[in-house]
Design a protein around this motif. Structure first.
Motif, PDB file in Angstrom:
ATOM      1  N   ASP A 297       0.891  -1.060   0.006  1.00  0.00           N
ATOM      2  CA  ASP A 297      -0.017   0.028  -0.181  1.00  0.00           C
ATOM      3  C   ASP A 297       1.077   1.463  -0.121  1.00  0.00           C
ATOM      4  N   LYS A 298       0.475   2.285  -0.480  1.00  0.00           N
ATOM      5  CA  LYS A 298       1.104   3.647  -0.529  1.00  0.00           C
ATOM      6  C   LYS A 298       1.772   3.975   0.809  1.00  0.00           C
ATOM      7  N   GLN A 299       0.789   3.604   1.867  1.00  0.00           N
ATOM      8  CA  GLN A 299       1.657   3.862   3.311  1.00  0.00           C
ATOM      9  C   GLN A 299       2.468   3.104   3.827  1.00  0.00           C
ATOM     10  N   ASP A 300       2.386   1.715   3.279  1.00  0.00           N
ATOM     11  CA  ASP A 300       3.683   0.952   3.615  1.00  0.00           C
ATOM     12  C   ASP A 300       5.003   1.433   3.145  1.00  0.00           C
ATOM     13  N   LEU A 301       4.860   1.848   1.748  1.00  0.00           N
ATOM     14  CA  LEU A 301       6.217   2.596   1.094  1.00  0.00           C
ATOM     15  C   LEU A 301       6.549   3.797   1.844  1.00  0.00           C
ATOM     16  N   GLN A 302       5.645   4.454   2.222  1.00  0.00           N
ATOM     17  CA  GLN A 302       6.018   5.755   2.844  1.00  0.00           C
ATOM     18  C   GLN A 302       6.605   5.362   4.253  1.00  0.00           C
ATOM     19  N   ILE A 303       6.324   4.499   4.983  1.00  0.00           N
ATOM     20  CA  ILE A 303       6.733   3.994   6.238  1.00  0.00           C
ATOM     21  C   ILE A 303       8.230   3.456   6.023  1.00  0.00           C
ATOM     22  N   ALA A 304       8.162   2.580   5.000  1.00  0.00           N
ATOM     23  CA  ALA A 304       9.623   1.952   4.700  1.00  0.00           C
ATOM     24  C   ALA A 304      10.406   3.353   4.300  1.00  0.00           C
ATOM     25  N   ASP A 305      10.196   3.967   3.679  1.00  0.00           N
ATOM     26  CA  ASP A 305      11.154   5.301   3.223  1.00  0.00           C
ATOM     27  C   ASP A 305      11.493   5.949   4.564  1.00  0.00           C
ATOM     28  N   LEU A 306      10.610   6.031   5.218  1.00  0.00           N
ATOM     29  CA  LEU A 306      10.844   7.146   6.533  1.00  0.00           C
ATOM     30  C   LEU A 306      11.896   6.266   7.388  1.00  0.00           C
ATOM     31  N   VAL A 307      11.830   4.840   7.496  1.00  0.00           N
ATOM     32  CA  VAL A 307      12.764   4.420   8.249  1.00  0.00           C
ATOM     33  C   VAL A 307      14.129   4.277   7.511  1.00  0.00           C
ATOM     34  N   ILE A 308      14.210   4.398   6.332  1.00  0.00           N
ATOM     35  CA  ILE A 308      15.531   4.519   5.591  1.00  0.00           C
ATOM     36  C   ILE A 308      16.102   5.846   5.729  1.00  0.00           C
ATOM     37  N   ARG A 309      15.321   6.832   5.551  1.00  0.00           N
ATOM     38  CA  ARG A 309      15.653   8.305   5.595  1.00  0.00           C
ATOM     39  C   ARG A 309      16.175   8.715   7.160  1.00  0.00           C
ATOM     40  N   GLU A 310      15.593   7.884   8.176  1.00  0.00           N
ATOM     41  CA  GLU A 310      16.130   8.129   9.525  1.00  0.00           C
ATOM     42  C   GLU A 310      17.509   7.135   9.828  1.00  0.00           C
ATOM     43  N   LEU A 334       6.536 -10.596  -4.445  1.00  0.00           N
ATOM     44  CA  LEU A 334       6.660  -9.791  -3.208  1.00  0.00           C
ATOM     45  C   LEU A 334       8.281  -9.278  -3.303  1.00  0.00           C
ATOM     46  N   ARG A 335       9.209 -10.165  -3.540  1.00  0.00           N
ATOM     47  CA  ARG A 335      10.550  -9.776  -3.151  1.00  0.00           C
ATOM     48  C   ARG A 335      11.032  -8.852  -4.133  1.00  0.00           C
ATOM     49  N   GLU A 336      10.348  -9.267  -5.510  1.00  0.00           N
ATOM     50  CA  GLU A 336      10.827  -8.430  -6.844  1.00  0.00           C
ATOM     51  C   GLU A 336      10.259  -7.146  -6.686  1.00  0.00           C
ATOM     52  N   LYS A 337       9.180  -6.951  -6.143  1.00  0.00           N
ATOM     53  CA  LYS A 337       8.651  -5.655  -5.728  1.00  0.00           C
ATOM     54  C   LYS A 337       9.222  -4.863  -4.775  1.00  0.00           C
ATOM     55  N   THR A 338       9.643  -5.413  -3.688  1.00  0.00           N
ATOM     56  CA  THR A 338      10.563  -4.884  -2.859  1.00  0.00           C
ATOM     57  C   THR A 338      11.927  -4.330  -3.441  1.00  0.00           C
ATOM     58  N   ARG A 340      12.143  -3.379  -6.490  1.00  0.00           N
ATOM     59  CA  ARG A 340      11.884  -2.447  -7.461  1.00  0.00           C
ATOM     60  C   ARG A 340      11.312  -1.021  -6.832  1.00  0.00           C
ATOM     61  N   LEU A 341      10.363  -1.392  -5.736  1.00  0.00           N
ATOM     62  CA  LEU A 341       9.803  -0.181  -5.152  1.00  0.00           C
ATOM     63  C   LEU A 341      10.601   0.498  -3.868  1.00  0.00           C
ATOM     64  N   LEU A 342      11.861  -0.233  -3.302  1.00  0.00           N
ATOM     65  CA  LEU A 342      12.510   0.344  -2.361  1.00  0.00           C
ATOM     66  C   LEU A 342      13.825   0.313  -2.674  1.00  0.00           C
ATOM     67  N   PRO A 343      14.348   0.872  -3.826  1.00  0.00           N
ATOM     68  CA  PRO A 343      15.889   0.747  -4.174  1.00  0.00           C
ATOM     69  C   PRO A 343      16.981   1.700  -3.468  1.00  0.00           C
ATOM     70  N   GLN A 344      16.003   2.324  -2.285  1.00  0.00           N
ATOM     71  CA  GLN A 344      16.959   3.143  -1.377  1.00  0.00           C
ATOM     72  C   GLN A 344      17.861   2.109  -0.729  1.00  0.00           C
ATOM     73  N   ALA A 345      17.168   1.044  -0.240  1.00  0.00           N
ATOM     74  CA  ALA A 345      18.340   0.083   0.767  1.00  0.00           C
ATOM     75  C   ALA A 345      18.254  -1.226  -0.304  1.00  0.00           C
ATOM     76  N   ARG A 346      18.922  -1.237  -1.286  1.00  0.00           N
ATOM     77  CA  ARG A 346      19.114  -2.193  -2.251  1.00  0.00           C
ATOM     78  C   ARG A 346      19.573  -3.477  -1.615  1.00  0.00           C
ATOM     79  N   GLY A 347      18.943  -4.593  -1.579  1.00  0.00           N
ATOM     80  CA  GLY A 347      19.118  -5.904  -0.973  1.00  0.00           C
ATOM     81  C   GLY A 347      18.416  -5.914   0.280  1.00  0.00           C
ATOM     82  N   LEU A 348      17.414  -5.214   0.497  1.00  0.00           N
ATOM     83  CA  LEU A 348      16.506  -5.286   1.598  1.00  0.00           C
ATOM     84  C   LEU A 348      15.754  -6.643   1.936  1.00  0.00           C
ATOM     85  N   ARG A 349      16.127  -7.152   3.099  1.00  0.00           N
ATOM     86  CA  ARG A 349      15.598  -8.607   3.642  1.00  0.00           C
ATOM     87  C   ARG A 349      14.365  -8.594   3.646  1.00  0.00           C
TER      88      ARG A 349
END
Length: 473
Positions: A297-310, A334-338, A340-349
Motif C-alpha cells: 500500500d502507498k502507506q507501507d512504502l512511505q513508512i519504509a522510506d521514513l525508516v531508511i531516511r532516518e 513480493l521480493r521483486e516488488k521490494t 523495485r519499489l524500495l531501491p533506497q536500501a538495495r538488497g533489503l531482507r
C-alpha cells in the motif's frame, strides 16, 4: 532485585500522569479522553531515595468477555499478579463511584499490599473525595496531585511503610540513566570501536494499523504481553519489552499503527504517531510489518522510506503468510516488488512470517541481526580507496560545463548506518546518478546490502587560494 508497583484504578483517574511523575519524564501518553492506556508498561522509577519498578495499566472497566475493554482488564489483572504492591487510585475531584467499590474489592481479593491514593486534590472540593475514600476499606488515603507533584513525600512514606523490607533492600540502588525513550539510555547513533555480536539490540516493530505487530511480538516472547484483537489501532503507546533470543539480549518496541497523514486528525492519534516516530529514531533495527494479503500500500512504502531516511537498519516482514495460497509464486513477486519499489536500501531482507502460527519468526530474527551487523560495518580506508580508483577508472566522473570532475579519495566517517566522505573537485556539480553508481559499487564490493548508505561530498581547501589577492593588495 527491585520490587514492582502496579498503578490501578478506573479510567481517567490519572494513573499515567502518576506513572510519568514516578519515572521522571513523559513516557506514557496522557489525555483527557478515558481509556488512553491499553497495554501495561513497566519502567524503573524513583521517589526520593526509594527505587522500584512501576507498572502503568489500563483503566479497570466492567465489560463482557469478548470486548476490547475486557481484554484490557485482563492485562491489568496480570499486572496486579506480577506486582509486589498495588497503588489503587481514585479521582478525589469526582468522588467515589460504584466502579471504585467494585474494583477495590477485586484488588482486595488479590491479597497484595495496597496504597490508596486520592488524585486530583489540587482543586476546590476535592477534600470530600479524600474523606469518602476511607469507605473503600483499603486504609488511609494519600492525597496527591500527580500533575503538579503535590503529596509525593507522603506517597513515598506510604509505599515504604507498606513495602517494608523490600523497600529497604532497594533504597541504595541506582536506576539507569535517563534516556529519550522508555528504557533507553544510549544514543543509537553513538560510534563504537568495533561490532560486538553480544551487545543488546533495540528492535522496533512498525507498520499500518492491524498488520499484526502486537501479535508478532507476543509470538516472539511466548506470552500475551501485548493487547491484540481484530480492531484496528489497539496499540497507542510505544511499549518496550526485554527479551532474549539465542542468548542475545533484545529490547522490542511495539508501536501504534501509522495511517496516512491526511487521515490522522484526532489529537490522541497524533500523539501515538509521534511516539512511533520516536521509537523509530531510537531503535537500531526496524521491522516493517506488511500485511501479506494487501502488501505495498502507498502507506507501507512511505513508512519504509521514513525508516531508511532516518538511517535505521530495516527488515521487511510479510505477515499473515498462513492466509496465502500460492506461496512460492507470491513470495517471488513480493521480493521483486521490494527491490523495485524500495531501491533506497538495495538488497533489503524480506521475510514471510505468520504471527498466528509462529512460522518464519526465527528467520526474521536472523535477518534482523544480520542487518544489524551490516549496519555497523566499517570498511578500512586502504581497500576503500583501491576500490574507488578502480571504479573511477572503469567509469570516470562526467564533465560538467566543459570541465571534468575530479574524485580524489574516500574515507568512512561513521557507521550505523555506513557513511562515507568523498573528496572531489566540485561537490555542487556532482550528478546524483554518479553518486548512485558509487553507492551500488560499495554495496557489491563490500557486501553492504539492505541498509542505507550515505555519501557526503566534500572539497579540500586550496592552500594557495587568496595568495594572489594578497600580493595585489
Amino acid at each position: 532485585m527491585a520490587f514492582k508497583v502496579a498503578i490501578v484504578g478506573r479510567p481517567n483517574v490519572g494513573k499515567s500522569t502518576l506513572f510519568n511523575r514516578l519515572v521522571g519524564r513523559r513516557i506514557a501518553l496522557v489525555d483527557d479522553t478515558p481509556g488512553v492506556t491499553r497495554d501495561r508498561r513497566v519502567h524503573p522509577a524513583r521517589l526520593q531515595n526509594l527505587r522500584f519498578d512501576v507498572i502503568d495499566t489500563a483503566g479497570l472497566e466492567d465489560a463482557a468477555a469478548p470486548t476490547l475493554e475486557a481484554r484490557m482488564r485482563t492485562q491489568t489483572e496480570i499486572a496486579i499478579d506480577e506486582a509486589d504492591l498495588v497503588i489503587f487510585m481514585i479521582d478525589a475531584k469526582a468522588g467515589l463511584v460504584p466502579d471504585d467499590q467494585t474494583f477495590a474489592e477485586i484488588v482486595r481479593r488479590k491479597g497484595k499490599p495496597v496504597v490508596l491514593v486520592a488524585n486530583k486534590t489540587d482543586v476546590r472540593g476535592a477534600e470530600a473525595g479524600v474523606f469518602d475514600a476511607w469507605s473503600l476499606g483499603l486504609g488511609e488515603p494519600v492525597a496527591v496531585s500527580s500533575e503538579h507533584g503535590n503529596g509525593m513525600v507522603e506517597l513515598r512514606d506510604a509505599i515504604a511503610a507498606v513495602a517494608g523490607e523490600m523497600a529497604e533492600e532497594t533504597e541504595t540502588k541506582e536506576v539507569p540513566a535517563e534516556g529519550a525513550l522508555a528504557g533507553d539510555d544510549v544514543d543509537a547513533d553513538a560510534e563504537e570501536p568495533a561490532y560486538d555480536p553480544d551487545k543488546p539490540v533495540r528492535i522496533a516493530v512498525i507498520g499500518r494499523p492491524n498488520a499484526g505487530k502486537s501479535t508478532l511480538i507476543n509470538a516472539l516472547i511466548g506470552e500475551e504481553r501485548m493487547l491484540t484483537g481484530p480492531e484496528a489501532g489497539i496499540t497507542r503507546d510505544s511499549i518496550s519489552v526485554e527479551w532474549r533470543w539465542r542468548g542475545r539480549s533484545i529490547k522490542l518496541f511495539d508501536t501504534a499503527g501509522m495511517r496516512r497523514k491526511a487521515r490522522v486528525q484526532a489529537k490522541l492519534e497524533k500523539l501515538s504517531v509521534a511516539e512511533t516516530l520516536r521509537a523509530i529514531r531510537f531503535a537500531e533495527v526496524v521491522i516493517i510489518v506488511f500485511d501479506a494479503t494487501m502488501p505495498f500500500d502507498k502507506q507501507d512504502l512511505q513508512i519504509a522510506d521514513l525508516v531508511i531516511r532516518e538511517g535505521r537498519a530495516p527488515v521487511v516482514v510479510f505477515n499473515k503468510w498462513d492466509l496465502i495460497e500460492d506461496r512460492e509464486q507470491t513470495l517471488a513477486e513480493l521480493r521483486e516488488k521490494t527491490e523495485r519499489l524500495l531501491p533506497q536500501a538495495r538488497g533489503l531482507r524480506a521475510i514471510p512470517v505468520s504471527a498466528e502460527t509462529g512460522r518464519g519468526l526465527d528467520k526474521m530474527m536472523e535477518a534482523a541481526l544480520a542487518t544489524h551487523a551490516v549496519w555497523n560495518r566499517r570498511v578500512p580506508t586502504g581497500p576503500l580507496n583501491r576500490w574507488l580508483e578502480a571504479a573511477t577508472a572503469r567509469h570516470p566522473p562526467p564533465a560538467v560545463a566543459g570541465r571534468r570532475l575530479k574524485v580524489k579519495y574516500m574515507s568512512q566517517i561513521k557507521t550505523r548506518p555506513p557513511g562515507f566522505a568523498l573528496s572531489c573537485s566540485r561537490p555542487e556539480a556532482m550528478p546524483q546518478a554518479y553518486v548512485r553508481y558509487l553507492v551500488n559499487g560499495l554495496r557489491e564490493t563490500f557486501d553492504i546490502f539492505g541498509v542505507p548508505i550515505r555519501i557526503a561530498l566534500r572539497t579540500s581547501e586550496n592552500p594557495y587560494a587568496g595568495r594572489a589577492k594578497r600580493r595585489r593588495g
